[in-house]
Motif scaffolding. Structure first.
Motif, mmCIF file in Angstrom:
data_model
loop_
_atom_site.group_PDB
_atom_site.id
_atom_site.type_symbol
_atom_site.label_atom_id
_atom_site.label_comp_id
_atom_site.label_asym_id
_atom_site.label_seq_id
_atom_site.Cartn_x
_atom_site.Cartn_y
_atom_site.Cartn_z
ATOM 1 N N PRO A 60 11.670 20.064 -5.508
ATOM 2 C CA PRO A 60 10.351 19.792 -6.106
ATOM 3 C C PRO A 60 9.404 19.104 -5.119
ATOM 4 C CG PRO A 60 12.091 19.151 -7.601
ATOM 5 C CD PRO A 60 12.753 19.581 -6.347
ATOM 6 N N SER A 70 7.561 15.072 -1.159
ATOM 7 C CA SER A 70 6.332 14.437 -0.653
ATOM 8 C C SER A 70 6.524 12.950 -0.409
ATOM 9 C CB SER A 70 5.183 14.629 -1.643
ATOM 10 O OG SER A 70 4.933 15.989 -1.808
ATOM 11 N N MET A 71 7.520 12.386 -1.063
ATOM 12 C CA MET A 71 7.789 10.952 -0.855
ATOM 13 C C MET A 71 8.352 10.685 0.536
ATOM 14 S SD MET A 71 9.312 9.231 -4.266
ATOM 15 C CE MET A 71 10.629 10.352 -4.592
ATOM 16 N N LEU A 95 -11.941 2.490 -0.627
ATOM 17 C CA LEU A 95 -12.378 2.850 -1.977
ATOM 18 C C LEU A 95 -13.755 3.513 -1.928
ATOM 19 C CD1 LEU A 95 -11.179 -0.285 -3.966
ATOM 20 C CD2 LEU A 95 -10.182 1.997 -3.947
ATOM 21 N N TYR A 108 6.453 8.680 3.263
ATOM 22 C CA TYR A 108 6.201 7.280 2.898
ATOM 23 C C TYR A 108 7.489 6.469 2.926
ATOM 24 C CZ TYR A 108 2.135 9.728 1.183
ATOM 25 O OH TYR A 108 1.032 10.530 1.093
ATOM 26 N N VAL A 109 8.547 7.068 2.363
ATOM 27 C CA VAL A 109 9.822 6.360 2.334
ATOM 28 C C VAL A 109 10.317 6.134 3.761
ATOM 29 C CG1 VAL A 109 12.234 6.515 1.628
ATOM 30 C CG2 VAL A 109 10.430 7.192 0.046
ATOM 31 N N GLN A 154 6.887 17.052 -5.465
ATOM 32 C CA GLN A 154 6.610 15.621 -5.620
ATOM 33 C C GLN A 154 7.719 14.789 -4.997
ATOM 34 O OE1 GLN A 154 6.824 17.795 -8.037
ATOM 35 N NE2 GLN A 154 4.977 17.767 -9.300
ATOM 36 N N PHE A 155 8.927 15.344 -5.071
ATOM 37 C CA PHE A 155 10.057 14.587 -4.560
ATOM 38 C C PHE A 155 10.034 14.549 -3.039
ATOM 39 C CE2 PHE A 155 14.534 13.677 -3.728
ATOM 40 C CZ PHE A 155 14.706 12.607 -4.587
ATOM 41 N N TYR A 200 2.098 4.950 -3.002
ATOM 42 C CA TYR A 200 2.318 6.395 -2.912
ATOM 43 C C TYR A 200 3.715 6.756 -3.386
ATOM 44 C CZ TYR A 200 -2.019 6.507 -0.302
ATOM 45 O OH TYR A 200 -3.320 6.398 0.046
ATOM 46 N N VAL A 201 4.691 5.947 -2.960
ATOM 47 C CA VAL A 201 6.065 6.227 -3.391
ATOM 48 C C VAL A 201 6.146 6.137 -4.919
ATOM 49 C CG1 VAL A 201 8.471 5.531 -3.213
ATOM 50 C CG2 VAL A 201 6.977 5.334 -1.225
ATOM 51 N N ALA A 213 7.656 15.173 -14.332
ATOM 52 C CA ALA A 213 7.554 16.629 -14.240
ATOM 53 C C ALA A 213 8.915 17.288 -14.352
ATOM 54 C CB ALA A 213 6.896 17.026 -12.916
ATOM 55 N N TYR A 214 9.984 16.589 -13.982
ATOM 56 C CA TYR A 214 11.310 17.211 -14.008
ATOM 57 C C TYR A 214 12.289 16.506 -14.939
ATOM 58 C CZ TYR A 214 9.403 20.193 -10.435
ATOM 59 O OH TYR A 214 8.625 21.093 -9.766
ATOM 60 N N PHE A 221 -2.699 4.773 6.469
ATOM 61 C CA PHE A 221 -1.778 3.632 6.392
ATOM 62 C C PHE A 221 -0.546 3.897 7.245
ATOM 63 C CE2 PHE A 221 -3.779 3.531 2.017
ATOM 64 C CZ PHE A 221 -4.779 2.677 2.421
ATOM 65 N N THR A 275 5.503 10.880 -10.866
ATOM 66 C CA THR A 275 5.109 12.267 -11.107
ATOM 67 C C THR A 275 6.330 13.175 -11.145
ATOM 68 O OG1 THR A 275 3.042 11.865 -9.949
ATOM 69 C CG2 THR A 275 3.682 14.159 -10.248
ATOM 70 N N TYR A 276 7.210 12.959 -10.193
ATOM 71 C CA TYR A 276 8.429 13.774 -10.138
ATOM 72 C C TYR A 276 9.243 13.584 -11.412
ATOM 73 C CZ TYR A 276 13.258 14.892 -9.108
ATOM 74 O OH TYR A 276 14.527 15.360 -9.187
ATOM 75 N N LEU A 278 0.831 -1.209 0.000
ATOM 76 C CA LEU A 278 0.000 0.000 0.000
ATOM 77 C C LEU A 278 0.864 1.257 0.000
ATOM 78 C CD1 LEU A 278 -2.904 -0.755 2.490
ATOM 79 C CD2 LEU A 278 -3.149 0.054 0.161
ATOM 80 N N LEU A 279 1.873 1.280 0.882
ATOM 81 C CA LEU A 279 2.716 2.473 0.987
ATOM 82 C C LEU A 279 3.530 2.680 -0.291
ATOM 83 C CD1 LEU A 279 3.880 2.096 4.677
ATOM 84 C CD2 LEU A 279 2.482 3.939 3.759
ATOM 85 N N LEU A 280 3.948 1.579 -0.912
ATOM 86 C CA LEU A 280 4.738 1.713 -2.136
ATOM 87 C C LEU A 280 3.912 2.309 -3.278
ATOM 88 C CD1 LEU A 280 7.008 -1.472 -2.163
ATOM 89 C CD2 LEU A 280 7.727 0.899 -2.017
ATOM 90 N N GLN A 291 -8.561 4.926 -11.047
ATOM 91 C CA GLN A 291 -8.574 3.728 -10.196
ATOM 92 C C GLN A 291 -8.461 2.444 -11.016
ATOM 93 O OE1 GLN A 291 -11.800 3.633 -7.412
ATOM 94 N NE2 GLN A 291 -10.975 5.316 -6.235
ATOM 95 N N LEU A 348 4.335 9.153 -6.629
ATOM 96 C CA LEU A 348 5.058 10.415 -6.478
ATOM 97 C C LEU A 348 6.371 10.399 -7.255
ATOM 98 C CD1 LEU A 348 4.345 10.994 -2.696
ATOM 99 C CD2 LEU A 348 3.612 12.489 -4.561
ATOM 100 N N LEU A 349 7.035 9.261 -7.245
ATOM 101 C CA LEU A 349 8.287 9.125 -7.984
ATOM 102 C C LEU A 349 8.033 9.357 -9.479
ATOM 103 C CD1 LEU A 349 11.317 8.281 -7.815
ATOM 104 C CD2 LEU A 349 10.567 5.955 -8.282
ATOM 105 N N ILE A 359 8.319 3.311 5.406
ATOM 106 C CA ILE A 359 8.749 1.980 4.962
ATOM 107 C C ILE A 359 10.112 1.650 5.561
ATOM 108 C CG2 ILE A 359 9.414 0.606 2.952
ATOM 109 C CD1 ILE A 359 7.362 2.166 1.338
#
Lengths: 344, 484, 289
Positions: free
Chosen positions: C259, C264-265, C102, C268-269, C261-262, A146-147, A157-158, C220, A153-154, A142-144, A273, A150-151, C272
């Motif tokens: 940035p 923001s990780m 969901l 979460y990182v 997005q970077f 988000y990582v 975007a860059y 989470f 997207t980054y 689940l947590l991965l 989704q 975001l990864l 984990i």
């Protein structure tokens, strides 16, 4: 014995209840459920074009659903299909673009394979943590998500941003034409990825039912201690399963890129989704690969219909997300449901 | 007076209790004896509110009562102590005893009062346990005291003890008998389930004998003896007279040299081709650990293991099986089979690895052969294993494990919870395996089974092998930890 | 590099405490269900509903307090629904929890248009969130007070002892005349209340607006805090504080030009990483799989 017809009955019942709940929500939005469902029907399967659009949407849903469902059948709650799919899509787009100078067939193979490997890697990581450190895979997958999101997207975007066009969206450069899957029904978006969505369920079915690896996987899912006592290597089976599961999710991402977006487009997976639709489809199918094709198409049609719904009425397209969640909730209690309603 | 009349209980096709009458005088110790599966626990479950009878009445002092739940039973002063403790291991002794009726002070939990109460209760009945200790850290004997204290705290009149000595050493059992006599002396009633006749005669006033769901006799303990009770219990001569092998044992096929694993002390053990070696011991003395260490399910911490001449100390389960090890696990539903898989799939386990492709037709054909050869009463090999009865499920496991003519058979509690017919079948199969030259290691909590089957019997006590004997009295001493 | 160190100051600590609060509240709620033997990944969805209805309440009534009440009511209702599905209908908690999440995403996204008249996000500068006492919303103080309160409830009150008993062996508990289902429902109800508060802290105090999916995995992360703390309130608070600090740092790092997005990780990182590095702590955990 629970026969197949009974299972189909349960699935249909779950869908019926979910659609009824959906109707309630239409009433909240101050519209008539009949009009809404009619719009949904028309824009999802009402015309050749709508049908083709639904089938196109179904392709990644079916494949990602097979991937997540495969892990579930082995008793592994891989809730990271979304992240695995994103990584697969991004990798295919980037590798495809980077290798554009190579012969088309080689680029194609390398791009697809690297997409699958990226998805597999994103799934193997939590599998290794689970196996060697006993960190619950449910939470890490689940947590991965988000990582991964975001990864991607980054990166889009860059560092990997497409600088050629004037697009304000975060996206990577377009993949070479050799990688773009041909349209198989003219004047519709339906592309050759359909063959993958047909072959993948057959492949998974063959793996599960006709190979000793699949046998070991299924037995592990039914009773892990039994399989272990019988000599099934538990750690290896868990990691292998997650690798296959992640690879399918990665493939789903690759198909999305090669058949629809032709590049990695930010948020092309999270908001619709797609991965969760896949899991819902797989659950609705009782994790059976062939039925997943049918239920995946059904949920894709809902998805497609949702867009038409929003245009034709003032009902937001997220109605389909609500319906989908209710389907999962009903499937979670299918045994209870079946006993109460279908068996009097 | 407690009276149960005409109690009937069916589980599917099996009639567990067939019109049982039981009368117990207050202020006595009353034993209910019978073989495994005779219906003792089911009968007591009816009185304790755990089992709903299909027919029959329960009356207390002449008044008919309805006992539909454990709470009802407690309301009538009836408390049950199970063979498998129902304790909360992470809570303290005091918290366990007063669970459900906690003393309060200023809105909170009054731990001091709970602890004082347990202390006092323990002192009154000779059941001393530290009320602040965590239950999971107590010895088995002490845990049983906690169970008794809890039952006494909740329901002081009638205590049902289900096989209370199964997990106790003889010394601990002696202590328990003292407590039981004292409770009866105070006017309470103790119902005591057992199949150990000697202890029954020592402690009880009256004995009711059950056989296959019916009462075969009621005797005063002072007017009967072991021989008579055994006759009432068994009813027919059990096949289990020991049969020596025709040929002497051959080369060793299973050898443990100072093998250790978590829960086990270094073990030395040899099983030769053509012999059955029994492992006796009170439950919980390392039987599960030993089996897992041999099967490859528990990591080795030291020593070596040899199977059929091959050094396999750290081998995987699969490698051990390839070398010729068969494993009949102690709990068939936990490790022995997958209930939701088909019978054919269950029979395939272990041999499925031979090639990558799985030939379903061959799998089903072989399954049909095995079902036939091992007399598994099943509908179709495509049916789920969950459709099999307990005895047939065990036959399925035996069929799978013995079909490949293994060199070593590791059999753990192979007849636990199966009917007599299936048990006899299992015994015959194990003997047949021995007679064709396999080495059999039989781990069993049933001493009679070991005496009937095993050519040699070793004793496991606190994770160590403490001696070898075939003499029942001596085995008893060894099992109690008295080194020979 | 000096830029990086420049973010460590007093303001960072204050911001970390604010950002800890929603995670802490959700973790305290989740540890109650965890102690009752229910692995609850639905925290995320309950928080999201709490945030949405909290802000909608403010939008409708103009009162942040009424919003808070509505958010708590909504999250509690959802949590009880989760309980109904898991406890009575015997659904697998992970799958039902997933459905809750969901459903919450779909529900809140769907209702955004009919409620606020726009899609996606809604913001109105005229709306005022929860008041602040010495720079913190009352919920920050409440969260801090709830840590000892829950410790007392779990270890010094009959309810807590029964709750732990039910989590260990529900069948044995029912034989001790403790009703496991009733206790589990109570745990779910309390969990919903706390998740509602957590959501309200997000939408009525940290920011005063509604953003689709604004919980962004905090449920989470709260779940991880519970796991690391083995469901002990004090440990959960410590873990929540660590994750709150990560959020605060992420915000500040954006401020110095990395940035978004970077950075923001980061939470979460970090979550984990902590989970993997402290994996040994998870062994023999009291409940859950």
């Amino acid at each position: 014995m629970r026969d197949r017809g009974f299972a189909v009955g349960e699935a249909l019942l779950a869908v019926a209840i979910a659609l009824a709940v959906g109707a309630l929500f239409v009433l909240i939005a101050d519209d008539s459920p009949a009009t809404a469902y009619e719009a949904l029907w028309t824009s999802s399967v009402g015309s050749t074009n709508a049908l083709a659009q639904s089938m196109t949407t179904a392709i990644p849903i079916i494949v990602v659903g097979l991937g997540m469902g495969l892990a579930f059948r082995v008793g592994l709650f891989n809730l990271g299909g979304e992240g695995q799919m994103i990584l697969g899509a991004l990798t295919t787009a980037v590798v495809g673009h980077a290798l554009a100078s190579l012969p088309g067939a080689i680029t194609f193979v390398l791009a697809v394979v690297s997409g699958c490997l990226a998805g597999a890697a994103w799934a193997v990581l939590p599998a290794l943590w689970e196996v060697f450190l006993r960190v619950p895979l449910v939470v890490t997958t689940l947590l991965l998500n988000y990582v991964g999101a975001l990864l991607a997207t980054y990166l889009a975007a860059y560092p990997l941003r497409d600088e050629s066009g004037g697009s304000t969206l975060a996206q990577t450069a377009e993949i070479p034409s050799a990688l773009q899957l041909p349209i198989i029904v003219p004047n519709t978006p339906l592309h050759a990825g359909l063959f993958a969505a047909v072959l993948a369920p057959l492949g998974v079915l063959w793996l599960l039912q006709r190979t000793s690896l699949g046998y070991a996987m299924r037995m592990t899912g039914l009773n892990r201690d039994f399989a272990e006592t019988g000599g099934v290597p538990m750690k290896r089976t868990i990691v292998t399963t997650m690798a296959l599961s992640g690879a399918l999710c990665g493939l789903a991402g690759a198909l999305l890129v090669m058949g629809q977006t032709y590049r990695y487009l930010d948020d092309s997976i999270v908001s619709p989704q797609t991965a969760w639709s896949g899991l819902a489809a797989s659950m609705l199918a009782g994790f059976h690969p062939l039925f997943t094709f049918v239920s995946g198409f059904f949920l894709a049609a809902l998805q497609t219909g949702g867009s038409g719904l929003q245009l034709a009425t003032n009902v937001p397209l997220q109605l389909v997300n609500v319906i989908q969640a209710v389907i999962i909730a009903m499937v979670a209690v299918r045994l209870w449901l079946g006993r109460r309603v279908l068996r009097r | 007076m407690i009276a149960l009349e005409g109690i009937v209980k069916r589980f599917g096709a099996l009639t567990a209790l067939d019109g049982v009458d039981l009368t117990v005088e207050r202020g006595t110790v009353h034993a209910v004896v019978g073989e495994n599966g005779a219906g003792k626990t089911t009968l007591m479950g009816v009185l304790g509110g755990i089992v709903a009878a299909d027919a029959g009445t329960v009356s207390l002092d002449g008044e008919p009562v309805r006992i539909a739940s454990v709470e009802d039973a407690y309301a009538h002063g009836i408390g049950m102590v199970h063979q498998h403790f129902r304790l909360f291991r992470r809570l303290t002794v005091a918290e366990n005893v007063v669970m459900g009726r906690e003393p309060r002070r200023r809105g909170g939990y009054d731990h001091a009062a709970a602890e004082a109460l347990v202390d006092e209760l323990g002192r009154a009945h000779g059941l001393r346990v530290d009320p602040r200790a965590r239950v999971g850290e107590l010895s088995v004997g002490d845990q049983q005291r906690v169970e008794l204290l809890r039952a006494l705290h909740r329901a002081a009149d009638v205590l049902i003890l289900d096989e209370p000595t199964a997990v106790l050493t003889p010394q601990e059992a002696e202590g328990l008998f003292g407590v039981m006599r004292e409770l009866a002396g105070q006017g309470r009633t103790v119902l005591f389930i057992s199949h150990k006749l000697r202890e029954v005669l020592t402690v009880s006033d009256t004995v009711t004998v059950l056989r296959r769901g019916s009462v075969t006799g009621v005797r005063r303990a002072s007017e009967t003896d072991e021989r008579e009770l055994a006759g009432l219990m068994v009813g027919r001569a059990i096949e289990s007279a020991y049969q020596a092998p025709d040929t002497p044992a051959g080369e060793p096929v299973l050898r443990l040299e100072a093998l250790t694993a978590r829960g086990l002390k270094p073990l030395d053990l040899e099983v030769s081709a053509g012999e059955i070696v029994g492992v006796a011991g009170v439950a919980g003395n390392g039987q599960t650990e030993l089996a897992e260490a041999i099967a490859g399910l528990r990591p080795r911490e030291g020593g070596t293991l040899t199977i059929a001449g091959r050094a396999l100390s750290d081998a995987t389960v699969a490698q051990r099986r390839e070398a010729g090890l068969a494993h009949i696990p102690e709990d068939r539903y936990a490790r022995g089979l997958a209930r939701e898989a088909t019978i054919a799939e269950n029979l395939l386990m272990g041999t499925h690895r031979r090639r990558f492709r799985l030939d379903r037709r061959a799998m089903n054909a072989r399954a049909r052969e095995l079902v036939e050869a091992f007399d598994v009463r099943a509908g179709d090999v495509g049916d789920r294993a969950a459709t099999l009865s307990g005895g047939n499920a065990q036959k399925l496991v035996i069929a799978r494990e013995l079909a490949g003519e293994p060199a070593v058979v590791l059999a753990c509690q192979p007849t636990r919870g199966v009917d007599i017919g299936a048990a006899e079948f299992v015994h015959a199969q194990l003997r047949a395996a021995r007679d064709r030259g396999a080495g059999v290691l039989l781990i069993s909590a049933d001493l009679d089974e070991l005496l009937a089957l095993a050519d040699r019997i070793v004793v496991l006590y606190e994770g160590a092998l403490v001696g070898e004997s075939r003499d029942e009295a001596e085995l008893g001493l060894l099992m109690a930890g008295a080194h020979a | 590099m000096s830029d990086f160190f420049s973010i460590f100051d007093f303001a960072l600590i204050l911001s970390a405490l604010r950002l800890t609060s929603p995670i802490l509240l959700a973790a305290l709620g989740g540890l109650l269900t965890d102690r009752a033997g229910i692995f609850n990944i639905g925290l995320e969805g309950q928080m999201l509903v709490g945030a949405f209805l909290g802000f909608a309440g403010l939008y409708w009534t103009g009162s942040a307090w009424l919003g808070l009440l509505l958010g708590v009511a909504g999250a509690t209702a959802l949590s009880l629904l989760f309980g109904l599905w898991v406890i009575r209908l015997k659904g697998d908690p992970i799958i039902v929890g997933l459905a809750v999440n969901l459903f919450a995403i779909g529900l809140t996204a769907y209702l955004t248009l009919p409620v606020f008249g726009v899609q996606g996000s809604y913001d109105d500068p005229a709306l005022e969130g929860l008041p602040r006492l010495f720079g913190f919303s009352p919920l920050v103080y409440l969260g801090a007070l709830l840590v000892p309160a829950l410790w007392w409830l779990l270890f010094k009150h009959p309810f807590g002892v029964r709750l732990r008993a039910v989590g260990e062996d529900a069948e044995a508990a029912s034989e001790a005349a403790v009703h496991p289902d009733r206790i589990k429902f109570l745990a779910c109800g309390l969990c919903g209340v706390l998740c509602g508060l957590a959501g309200a802290q997000l939408a009525l105090s940290l920011v005063t607006q509604w953003v689709q999916g604004m919980t962004a995995g905090r449920g989470f992360i709260a779940l991880v805090a519970i796991m690391l703390a083995r469901s002990h309130p004090v440990g959960a608070a410590a873990a929540a504080l660590l994750f709150g600090l990560a959020y605060a740092m992420a915000v500040r790092l954006q401020g110095i030009g990395i940035p978004p997005q970077f950075v923001s990780m980061l939470p979460y990182v970090l979550t984990i990483a902590v989970l993997v590095l402290l994996a040994r702590r998870l062994r023999n955990r009291p409940v859950t799989t």
